[in-house]
Design a protein around this motif. Structure first.
Motif, PDB file in Angstrom:
ATOM      1  N   SER A  39      -6.230  12.558  11.734  1.00  0.00           N
ATOM      2  CA  SER A  39      -7.239  12.811  12.774  1.00  0.00           C
ATOM      3  C   SER A  39      -7.823  14.208  12.642  1.00  0.00           C
ATOM      4  N   SER A  40      -6.970  15.175  12.303  1.00  0.00           N
ATOM      5  CA  SER A  40      -7.467  16.547  12.149  1.00  0.00           C
ATOM      6  C   SER A  40      -8.440  16.670  10.981  1.00  0.00           C
ATOM      7  N   LEU A  41      -8.368  15.706  10.054  1.00  0.00           N
ATOM      8  CA  LEU A  41      -9.265  15.693   8.896  1.00  0.00           C
ATOM      9  C   LEU A  41     -10.423  14.715   9.071  1.00  0.00           C
ATOM     10  N   GLY A  42     -10.479  14.088  10.259  1.00  0.00           N
ATOM     11  CA  GLY A  42     -11.572  13.166  10.554  1.00  0.00           C
ATOM     12  C   GLY A  42     -11.338  11.753  10.055  1.00  0.00           C
ATOM     13  N   TYR A  43     -10.058  11.379   9.828  1.00  0.00           N
ATOM     14  CA  TYR A  43      -9.737  10.048   9.313  1.00  0.00           C
ATOM     15  C   TYR A  43      -8.944   9.238  10.338  1.00  0.00           C
ATOM     16  N   ASN A  44      -8.988   7.933  10.182  1.00  0.00           N
ATOM     17  CA  ASN A  44      -8.130   7.014  10.931  1.00  0.00           C
ATOM     18  C   ASN A  44      -7.361   6.149   9.952  1.00  0.00           C
ATOM     19  N   MET A  45      -6.243   5.597  10.413  1.00  0.00           N
ATOM     20  CA  MET A  45      -5.394   4.785   9.553  1.00  0.00           C
ATOM     21  C   MET A  45      -5.245   3.385  10.133  1.00  0.00           C
ATOM     22  N   MET A  46      -5.273   2.394   9.255  1.00  0.00           N
ATOM     23  CA  MET A  46      -5.010   1.023   9.677  1.00  0.00           C
ATOM     24  C   MET A  46      -3.832   0.482   8.884  1.00  0.00           C
ATOM     25  N   LEU A  47      -3.136  -0.495   9.463  1.00  0.00           N
ATOM     26  CA  LEU A  47      -1.964  -1.086   8.835  1.00  0.00           C
ATOM     27  C   LEU A  47      -2.334  -2.431   8.217  1.00  0.00           C
ATOM     28  N   ASN A  48      -1.975  -2.602   6.942  1.00  0.00           N
ATOM     29  CA  ASN A  48      -2.187  -3.877   6.252  1.00  0.00           C
ATOM     30  C   ASN A  48      -0.870  -4.376   5.690  1.00  0.00           C
ATOM     31  N   ILE A  49      -0.673  -5.683   5.700  1.00  0.00           N
ATOM     32  CA  ILE A  49       0.551  -6.299   5.195  1.00  0.00           C
ATOM     33  C   ILE A  49       0.272  -6.938   3.836  1.00  0.00           C
ATOM     34  N   LEU A  50       1.121  -6.624   2.871  1.00  0.00           N
ATOM     35  CA  LEU A  50       0.959  -7.180   1.530  1.00  0.00           C
ATOM     36  C   LEU A  50       1.312  -8.668   1.522  1.00  0.00           C
ATOM     37  N   PRO A  51       0.381  -9.528   1.086  1.00  0.00           N
ATOM     38  CA  PRO A  51       0.721 -10.951   0.939  1.00  0.00           C
ATOM     39  C   PRO A  51       1.862 -11.147  -0.051  1.00  0.00           C
ATOM     40  N   LYS A  52       2.665 -12.192   0.148  1.00  0.00           N
ATOM     41  CA  LYS A  52       3.813 -12.437  -0.725  1.00  0.00           C
ATOM     42  C   LYS A  52       3.393 -12.858  -2.126  1.00  0.00           C
ATOM     43  N   ASP A  53       2.322 -13.611  -2.210  1.00  0.00           N
ATOM     44  CA  ASP A  53       1.909 -14.211  -3.468  1.00  0.00           C
ATOM     45  C   ASP A  53       0.955 -13.312  -4.233  1.00  0.00           C
ATOM     46  N   GLU A  54       1.138 -13.175  -5.552  1.00  0.00           N
ATOM     47  CA  GLU A  54       0.296 -12.302  -6.371  1.00  0.00           C
ATOM     48  C   GLU A  54      -1.165 -12.752  -6.353  1.00  0.00           C
ATOM     49  N   ILE A  55      -1.422 -14.041  -6.473  1.00  0.00           N
ATOM     50  CA  ILE A  55      -2.801 -14.544  -6.493  1.00  0.00           C
ATOM     51  C   ILE A  55      -3.479 -14.280  -5.158  1.00  0.00           C
ATOM     52  N   GLU A  56      -2.764 -14.554  -4.077  1.00  0.00           N
ATOM     53  CA  GLU A  56      -3.328 -14.305  -2.747  1.00  0.00           C
ATOM     54  C   GLU A  56      -3.594 -12.821  -2.531  1.00  0.00           C
ATOM     55  N   ALA A  57      -2.640 -11.979  -2.961  1.00  0.00           N
ATOM     56  CA  ALA A  57      -2.815 -10.531  -2.818  1.00  0.00           C
ATOM     57  C   ALA A  57      -4.006 -10.042  -3.632  1.00  0.00           C
ATOM     58  N   GLY A  58      -4.186 -10.616  -4.830  1.00  0.00           N
ATOM     59  CA  GLY A  58      -5.303 -10.233  -5.687  1.00  0.00           C
ATOM     60  C   GLY A  58      -6.651 -10.540  -5.061  1.00  0.00           C
ATOM     61  N   LYS A  59      -6.680 -11.530  -4.175  1.00  0.00           N
ATOM     62  CA  LYS A  59      -7.923 -11.873  -3.478  1.00  0.00           C
ATOM     63  C   LYS A  59      -8.071 -11.095  -2.168  1.00  0.00           C
ATOM     64  N   GLU A  60      -6.970 -11.025  -1.413  1.00  0.00           N
ATOM     65  CA  GLU A  60      -7.041 -10.484  -0.062  1.00  0.00           C
ATOM     66  C   GLU A  60      -7.183  -8.964  -0.016  1.00  0.00           C
ATOM     67  N   LEU A  61      -6.390  -8.243  -0.826  1.00  0.00           N
ATOM     68  CA  LEU A  61      -6.422  -6.790  -0.736  1.00  0.00           C
ATOM     69  C   LEU A  61      -7.790  -6.205  -1.065  1.00  0.00           C
ATOM     70  N   PRO A  62      -8.445  -6.597  -2.171  1.00  0.00           N
ATOM     71  CA  PRO A  62      -9.784  -6.053  -2.420  1.00  0.00           C
ATOM     72  C   PRO A  62     -10.754  -6.380  -1.291  1.00  0.00           C
ATOM     73  N   ARG A  63     -10.651  -7.574  -0.722  1.00  0.00           N
ATOM     74  CA  ARG A  63     -11.542  -7.947   0.382  1.00  0.00           C
ATOM     75  C   ARG A  63     -11.282  -7.078   1.615  1.00  0.00           C
ATOM     76  N   ILE A  64      -9.998  -6.892   1.950  1.00  0.00           N
ATOM     77  CA  ILE A  64      -9.647  -6.079   3.114  1.00  0.00           C
ATOM     78  C   ILE A  64     -10.128  -4.649   2.942  1.00  0.00           C
ATOM     79  N   PHE A  65      -9.873  -4.079   1.769  1.00  0.00           N
ATOM     80  CA  PHE A  65     -10.258  -2.690   1.537  1.00  0.00           C
ATOM     81  C   PHE A  65     -11.778  -2.534   1.499  1.00  0.00           C
ATOM     82  N   ARG A  66     -12.466  -3.528   0.958  1.00  0.00           N
ATOM     83  CA  ARG A  66     -13.928  -3.472   0.895  1.00  0.00           C
ATOM     84  C   ARG A  66     -14.544  -3.611   2.281  1.00  0.00           C
TER      85      ARG A  66
END
Length: 349
Positions: free
Chosen positions: A94-121
């Motif tokens: 906050s002192s640097l002007g940022y906020n943080m969000m919590l994301n949970i890593l999907p168990k499956d590699e294929i699902e994670a490969g799709k979900e994480l880039p989408r969430i971050f984007r």
């Protein structure tokens, strides 16, 4: 109520809108000593008038979205953060002007490969804290690397871009401290990780044990490591400590891997048997925070009070230096001088 604009502030302050914009956005020219009073007056006026910066416009200008992701595992015991750590990190962000969000890593590699880039984007993430330190999937590191987003591993030992405590050094130092108090029969107890799991354990498991072993070897003393060959269930750990620690050859001091499992199993058995702490036996352990058991303040290593701030600054530097690799940040634990360490009352036979 109409939204306050930079032009409104400029008219009130008697300066140009360009000047107000540069002051509010932190342009270096306007934080020099010769401009500091005017800049402070403009900022104070902007606050008083209720000016709210346009986050979208600022992101477009700077290429920064002021959002950081904390990536956690799908099981709580596999992640590296506590409530205190999250609060400390968010305060620094906050002192640097940022906020943080919590994301949970999907168990499956294929699902994670799709979900994480989408969430971050979709959330316009500028950087990632990877808070998964146990049961880390083999594919996670390459997946994160492919996304080319600044990252810092929390509580993991990597060649670059990580922050963790010096477990080896802490265990070595506390063993030396106990030796200095006159102890020669010192045991090390870990009830969380069995011998059969040492090839896939968290680095702290081996680092703590090896720090203890090195100090004992240097002092010419015989080590005693209490570790089950097979994984123990929760309700088996106290009995294992009883059967392997409290016998006629009981040590005069014990170092436990953690307070939650090994430390409390030790304390429970000691009190049941009427063994005085630290009169009959001393205890040093590792804990998440300063801890008490009844009227005893536990002598323990706790997370470094600068850990959260250091982690945030490490990621902030990576965001602002083109995501260049950063050497690991290795912090000493803070030590709580409790009531559970004293010189041996019994002879070291």
């Amino acid at each position: 109520m109409a939204m306050v604009t930079i032009s409104d502030i400029a008219r009130k302050a008697g300066v140009s809108p360009n000047t107000v914009s540069r002051v509010i956005n932190g342009n270096a020219e306007y934080v020099r000593p010769s401009f500091s009073k005017r800049a402070a007056r403009i900022r104070k006026m902007a606050d008083k008038m209720g000016y709210m910066p346009n986050a979208a416009a600022q992101s477009m200008r700077s290429g920064r979205h002021r959002c950081i992701s904390m990536l956690a595992g799908h099981v709580h015991w596999g992640s590296a953060f506590s409530g205190d750590l999250l609060i400390g990190m968010q305060k620094t962000l906050s002192s640097l002007g940022y906020n943080m969000m919590l994301n949970i890593l999907p168990k499956d590699e294929i699902e994670a490969g799709k979900e994480l880039p989408r969430i971050f984007r979709e959330n316009s993430v500028d950087g990632i804290f990877i808070g998964i330190m146990r049961s880390v999937p083999e594919w996670l590191e390459s997946l994160i690397a492919d996304m080319e987003i600044p990252k810092v591993w929390i509580g993991s030992k990597k060649k670059t871009d990580c922050i963790h405590h010096d477990d080896f050094g802490a265990a070595y130092d506390i063993t030396r401290k106990l030796i200095g108090e006159g102890h020669a029969k010192i045991a090390y107890m870990d009830l969380s990780t069995s011998a059969e799991a040492l090839d896939r354990c968290h680095f702290s498991v081996l680092d703590k044990m090896n720090g203890y072993l090195k100090a004992m070897k240097q002092a010419g003393l015989a080590p005693q490591v209490i570790r089950s060959p097979k994984t123990l269930l929760f309700d088996q750990r106290s009995a294992y400590a009883r059967d392997n620690l409290f016998d006629k050859d009981m040590p005069t001091a014990v170092i436990s891997y953690d307070l939650h499992f090994a430390g409390r199993s030790f304390l429970c058995n000691a009190w049941k048997k009427g063994i005085e702490i630290p009169g009959d036996i001393s205890l040093a352990t590792f804990a998440e925070e300063e801890s008490f058991e009844d009227d005893l303040k536990i002598s323990s290593f706790v997370p470094n009070h600068k850990f959260a701030e250091t982690a945030v600054n490490l990621l902030y530097d990576k965001i602002n230096n083109g995501n260049k690799p950063h050497k690991p940040a290795i912090l000493p634990f803070d030590f709580v001088e409790g009531d559970t360490i004293a010189g041996p009352r019994r002879k070291n036979e």
